[in-house]
Design an enzyme around this catalytic site. Structure first.
Site, PDB file in Angstrom:
ATOM      1  N   ASP A   1       0.855  -1.190   0.000  1.00  0.00           N
ATOM      2  CA  ASP A   1       0.000   0.000   0.000  1.00  0.00           C
ATOM      3  C   ASP A   1       0.896   1.247   0.000  1.00  0.00           C
ATOM      4  O   ASP A   1       2.115   1.143   0.180  1.00  0.00           O
ATOM      5  CB  ASP A   1      -0.855  -0.078   1.283  1.00  0.00           C
ATOM      6  CG  ASP A   1      -1.919   0.982   1.373  1.00  0.00           C
ATOM      7  OD1 ASP A   1      -2.301   1.538   0.334  1.00  0.00           O
ATOM      8  OD2 ASP A   1      -2.377   1.247   2.504  1.00  0.00           O
TER       9      ASP A   1
ATOM     10  N   GLU B   1       2.593   5.174  -3.856  1.00  0.00           N
ATOM     11  CA  GLU B   1       2.561   6.220  -4.921  1.00  0.00           C
ATOM     12  C   GLU B   1       3.893   6.945  -5.032  1.00  0.00           C
ATOM     13  O   GLU B   1       4.246   7.317  -6.164  1.00  0.00           O
ATOM     14  CB  GLU B   1       1.418   7.204  -4.630  1.00  0.00           C
ATOM     15  CG  GLU B   1       0.053   6.589  -4.696  1.00  0.00           C
ATOM     16  CD  GLU B   1      -0.280   5.700  -3.504  1.00  0.00           C
ATOM     17  OE1 GLU B   1       0.315   5.903  -2.416  1.00  0.00           O
ATOM     18  OE2 GLU B   1      -1.102   4.789  -3.661  1.00  0.00           O
TER      19      GLU B   1
ATOM     20  N   ASP C   1      -9.397   4.202  -1.517  1.00  0.00           N
ATOM     21  CA  ASP C   1     -10.302   4.563  -0.418  1.00  0.00           C
ATOM     22  C   ASP C   1     -11.608   5.178  -0.912  1.00  0.00           C
ATOM     23  O   ASP C   1     -11.780   6.402  -0.917  1.00  0.00           O
ATOM     24  CB  ASP C   1      -9.589   5.532   0.531  1.00  0.00           C
ATOM     25  CG  ASP C   1      -8.333   4.908   1.119  1.00  0.00           C
ATOM     26  OD1 ASP C   1      -8.153   3.677   0.988  1.00  0.00           O
ATOM     27  OD2 ASP C   1      -7.531   5.655   1.700  1.00  0.00           O
TER      28      ASP C   1
HETATM   29  C1  NOJ Z   1      -4.620   3.302   2.907  1.00  0.00           C
HETATM   30  C2  NOJ Z   1      -5.309   2.199   2.153  1.00  0.00           C
HETATM   31  O1  NOJ Z   1      -5.906   2.697   0.998  1.00  0.00           O
HETATM   32  C3  NOJ Z   1      -6.325   1.531   3.059  1.00  0.00           C
HETATM   33  O2  NOJ Z   1      -6.943   0.485   2.370  1.00  0.00           O
HETATM   34  C4  NOJ Z   1      -5.645   1.020   4.319  1.00  0.00           C
HETATM   35  O3  NOJ Z   1      -6.606   0.473   5.184  1.00  0.00           O
HETATM   36  C5  NOJ Z   1      -4.931   2.173   5.016  1.00  0.00           C
HETATM   37  N1  NOJ Z   1      -4.009   2.780   4.109  1.00  0.00           N
HETATM   38  C6  NOJ Z   1      -4.174   1.703   6.270  1.00  0.00           C
HETATM   39  O4  NOJ Z   1      -3.174   0.837   5.927  1.00  0.00           O
END
Ligand code: NOJ
Length: 899
Positions: free
Chosen positions: A508, A511, A583
């Site tokens: 994650d 970017e 998200d």
């Molecule tokens: C951002 C991610 O997009 C999300 O899915 C994740 O729960 C949070 N980071 C925490 O790791």
């Protein structure tokens, strides 16, 4: 200073529910974007009066037709009539694609620690290998160079420089038709600002050429000055264009004349909006144009911040591609159908690897499952609720203080024991590892000592920024020395995964997301391995990180197909990872938006895509949750996820009748795993989409070009319900074949819209006439436990005929690459059903049921296999006929005759 609390307080003071648009540059606030839009406007104003500054120097031309390549100098004229020389390469790639590359021949070194040449490694990361070239015939006259191969012709005009790409004598794509080509050549600030400067032409703007005036970007040193590359591309005859993810927008891209361009810049776009051209977490600069007579593709191989303008008219769609830096590198495709275009693009950038079959099952995630007991309790509740699932996920809280590769010991005292227990029912654990490494523990210390991280803009030490753990450094996936170090962290017996065989990964924030960075990401003047500025590598950097994880997992266990989920991606990411749309929110509009987003990923050769079910932020009501599961079962990547502040919402929490509806949806996904797996297999060998838009399915029918709320998975036509209080939907049939409701078996037919029932317990799904669909119907706790279950075939006959396919292998190792696989082709012709099998894989699995819709009115069946013959009972159920337990082995040829 501790940034995290500061940022969280700051974010919480902002109005909710809107992207923080002020954090992100609009084109008018972005130097290179605004300069190129200005340039285009000025050139357009001058119209035919404008004399392009670009021309080919014929004397420099070197053609090697048998090698498929030509080289020449492209001259750019400055104000005093002198020229800047640009290197131009044109090659014909296998599959009849055309590649144009333009680099700046001489760039002066500026500062020691920054590479002064233009970044030319995007292709190295994005392409699956060195592209093969193809020979051509050619001719040259004083006005143009002409190349010919198969049904194609390329006309390269010398002045003004312009390239027309024709298929079957029809122009499909034109480069520099509008004279927007702009390579901002090397010059110093002093040279640019001098009186009567030869470097800035009247049609150019100098806005933010040496400084960045946008908010947090003001520290950007821009040591190389203006260096953008831009070009216009016209899609002649196109009625729609698709692709260039990632945007939360419609499947058919919109005109940008009165808006900002579509922007590709990988950012952590907090609370993103739907129907938006804002940049998101990933970038694939590949666009497909579609008209009734053909389809064309443009692949812009540049990993810097990129903006794309789109202008539609009745006869064509004109586009304008603008990148901040790097070389100009573009590949053109012109085929009959959009599927052929994406197939050819996939050959170039690589197919999604055949997934480990568990990863096509249901994934249960939330931020966070708290401890070992929680994980095992959730697992048990699935079993009590008779709901299958394959993987449970641990988000960042499992770590000791967000130090990746550690465990919070008091909550997870024995991770291997936990994984062992999950493994008893075939389940997998997926853990998160992000690229930011908290300063001051063994992992980040080693990254600092070994100099494996992203460096500050003066090239000295590693850059420090803020993310979940607070102050962090970023391991640099571009550095080849980072790989062996990364391998060691995942090695068998290491602290993170021990010797577990059922653990996979989530990457994650790659970017990269940096809380105190400009536009939530890395400052553009940071330095990567190779002395490249971050500016030029930005969009491909997330790929370098998840590829490093993939390679490490292969090292850990060479005969297991790794599963990796990545948030950030670039062209080529599909080879090693799945993606999700980040998200989203628990709102109907986000459920609706997830469909065009997933269709777009499938259109650009990255089918392993999904969205958080049932919305990351917020709490879905029960109706929405049911509808989102009914939508999500069709995402190639099928995962529920929720924000740390949201309420628990595993399928049993809602209670009846909602839990039962979610159970049925998830079970439908499991019944259809053979279909999904076969679709993925076909993609992995030929690049076809797993989930297909109607535009890709029926490109000759212009009525479907903008339909993006329904789609095909193989022969199943699906239209999820994505609005509240809805009891029926208008389903569009793209052709005149019969379609059978997959629940009631009722038939509908006739091209056009049909009102079909969709009560809350039902997702509208129809089996297309002429097809044969394999399924497995028995409930098991996980996909691994289904391995030896028998198959059911659904046959929807169209005028007595139908065909279908089924792919099988062991589902988890690379034995299939050594030939251990089964590919069965089914065919119904009147009363005879045959299966022709290519098989090198031993499986005793049989076919236990055949359901025939719209087929022969049979009452008896004879089965033949391996020289043996037996009968099977046939029962007429009114809407359909069932052949009961015909029992042929699926991995061998068989025939069933129906009487
Ligand atoms: C951002 C991610 O997009 C999300 O899915 C994740 O729960 C949070 N980071 C925490 O790791």
């Amino acid at each position: 200073m501790h940034w995290t609390p500061f940022i969280l307080i700051w974010l919480s003071l902002l109005p909710v529910e809107a992207v923080k648009s002020f954090l992100f540059k609009k084109c008018s606030e972005s130097g290179f974007c605004s300069r190129n839009r200005h340039f285009a406007t000025e050139v357009e104003k001058l119209g035919t009066e404008y004399d392009s500054r670009y021309s080919i120097d014929l004397e420099s031309l070197k053609v090697d037709p048998s090698a498929g390549n030509l080289h020449a100098t492209l001259l750019k004229m400055l104000n005093d009539g002198s020229f800047v020389s640009l290197d131009m390469n044109i090659s014909v790639l296998e599959d009849d694609n055309l590649r144009l590359q333009i680099d700046e021949a001489d760039r002066k070194p500026v500062v020691d620690h920054v590479a002064s040449r233009r970044f030319n490694e995007t292709a190295k990361w994005a392409l699956a290998g060195q592209p093969r070239l193809q020979s051509f015939r050619h001719s040259v006259d004083s006005e143009k160079i002409t190349l010919e191969f198969h049904a194609y012709r390329v006309e390269i005009e010398l002045h003004p420089f312009k390239i027309t790409f024709l298929r079957d004598e029809k122009a499909q794509l034109v480069l520099n038709d509008r004279n927007f080509l702009n390579i901002e050549h090397y010059r110093t600030k002093e040279q640019e600002n001098a009186d009567n400067s030869i470097h800035v032409s009247p049609e150019e703007s100098t806005f933010d050429a040496y400084t960045d005036s946008f908010k947090d970007s003001r520290d950007d040193k821009l040591p190389l000055g203006p260096e953008s590359v831009a070009l216009d591309v016209s899609f002649l005859g196109a009625k729609a264009v698709y692709g260039i993810p990632e945007h939360a927008d419609s499947f058919a891209l919109k005109d940008t004349t009165d808006t900002d361009p579509y922007r590709l810049y990988n950012v952590d776009i907090f609370e993103y909006e739907t129907q938006s051209k804002y940049p998101m977490y990933g970038s694939i600069p590949f666009m497909i144009g579609l008209g009734e007579t053909g389809s064309a593709g443009v692949f812009w191989l540049n990993s810097a911040d990129t903006n794309i303008d789109i202008k539609k008219s009745a006869s064509q769609i004109q586009t304008h591609w603008i990148s901040e830096s790097g070389i100009l590198d573009i590949v053109l495709f012109a085929k009959k159908t959009p599927t052929q275009v994406v197939q050819s693009y996939s050959k170039l950038t690589g197919h999604s690897a055949l997934p480990n079959i568990f990863s096509l099952g249901y994934h249960q995630c939330r931020w966070n499952y708290n401890d070992e007991e929680d994980v095992l309790d959730i697992t048990a509740k699935f079993d009590e609720s008779l709901i299958p699932f394959d993987a449970i996920w641990l988000d960042i809280e499992y770590t000791d203080d967000k130090k990746y590769f550690t465990w919070k010991k008091e909550l997870f005292p024995d991770p291997e024991r936990m994984m062992g227990k999950l493994g008893e029912t075939g389940r997998t654990l997926i853990v998160i590892i992000d690229p930011h490494l908290k300063v001051g523990y063994d992992v980040s210390d080693a990254v600092v000592d070994k100099k494996l991280g992203i460096r500050k803009n003066d090239g000295s030490e590693l850059y420090h920024g803020h993310s979940w753990p607070g102050e962090s450094v970023w391991i640099d996936g571009m550095n080849p020395a980072a790989q062996p170090f990364w391998d060691s962290l995942f090695a068998n017996g290491s602290r993170l995964l021990g010797s577990a065989t059922n653990a996979h990964l989530w990457n994650d924030m790659n970017e990269p997301s940096i809380f105190n960075g400009p536009e939530t990401t890395a400052p553009r003047d940071l330095i990567h391995y190779g002395d490249w500025e971050h500016r030029s590598v930005h969009n491909v950097w997330g790929l370098t990180f998840h590829e490093m994880t993939y390679n490490a997992l292969i090292k850990r266990n060479p005969d297991q197909r790794p599963f990796i989920l990545t948030r950030s991606f670039y062209a080529g990411s599909q080879r090693t990872a799945a993606m999700w749309t980040g998200d989203n929110m628990a709102k109907w509009e986000y459920m609706r938006e997830s469909i065009p987003m997933v269709l777009t990923m499938n259109a650009v050769g990255f089918p392993f895509a999904g969205a958080d079910i049932a919305g990351f932020f917020g709490n879905p009501d029960k109706e929405m949750q049911v509808r989102w599961y009914q939508t999500g079962i069709w995402y190639p990547f099928f995962r529920a996820h929720a924000h740390i502040d949201s309420r628990r919402r595993e399928p049993w929490v809602a209670g009846e009748p909602y839990t039962g509806m979610m159970r049925e949806a998830i079970k439908l996904r499991y019944r259809l795993l053979p279909l999904f797996y076969t679709q993925f297999y076909k993609h992995s060998v030929s690049g076809t989409p797993v989930v297909s838009s109607l535009a890709f399915d029926s490109p000759e029918n212009a009525n479907v070009y903008t339909i993006d709320d329904q789609f095909f998975v193989g022969p199943l036509l699906v239209k999820p319900v994505t609005s509240p209080d809805t009891h029926s939907v208008r389903l569009y049939l793209p052709d005149d074949k019969p379609y059978y409701d997959f629940v009631s078996f009722e038939k509908i037919s006739g091209e056009g819209f049909h009102e079909v029932e969709a009560p809350l317990e039902k997702v509208p799904v129809f089996l297309r006439g002429g097809s044969i669909l394999p399924s497995k119907e028995r409930y098991r706790r996980s996909s691994r436990l289904m391995k030896n279950d028998p198959y059911t075939l659904y046959i929807a006959a169209d005028e007595g005929r139908a065909t279908g396919e089924l792919y099988i292998d062991d589902g988890e190792t690379f034995a299939y690459q050594r030939g251990e696989q089964v590919f069965a082709r089914f065919e119904l012709d009147g009363g005879k059903l045959t299966s022709t099998v290519e098989s090198t894989y031993e499986t005793g699995v049989r076919i236990e049921r055949i359901v025939i819709l719209g087929g022969p009115q049979a009452t008896a069946a004879t089965v033949e296999q391996d020289g043996q013959k037996w009968t099977a009972e046939v029962v007429d159920q009114g809407t359909h006929v069932v052949v009961r337990n015909p029992k042929p082995l699926v991995a061998k040829n068989w025939t069933i005759s129906l009487y």
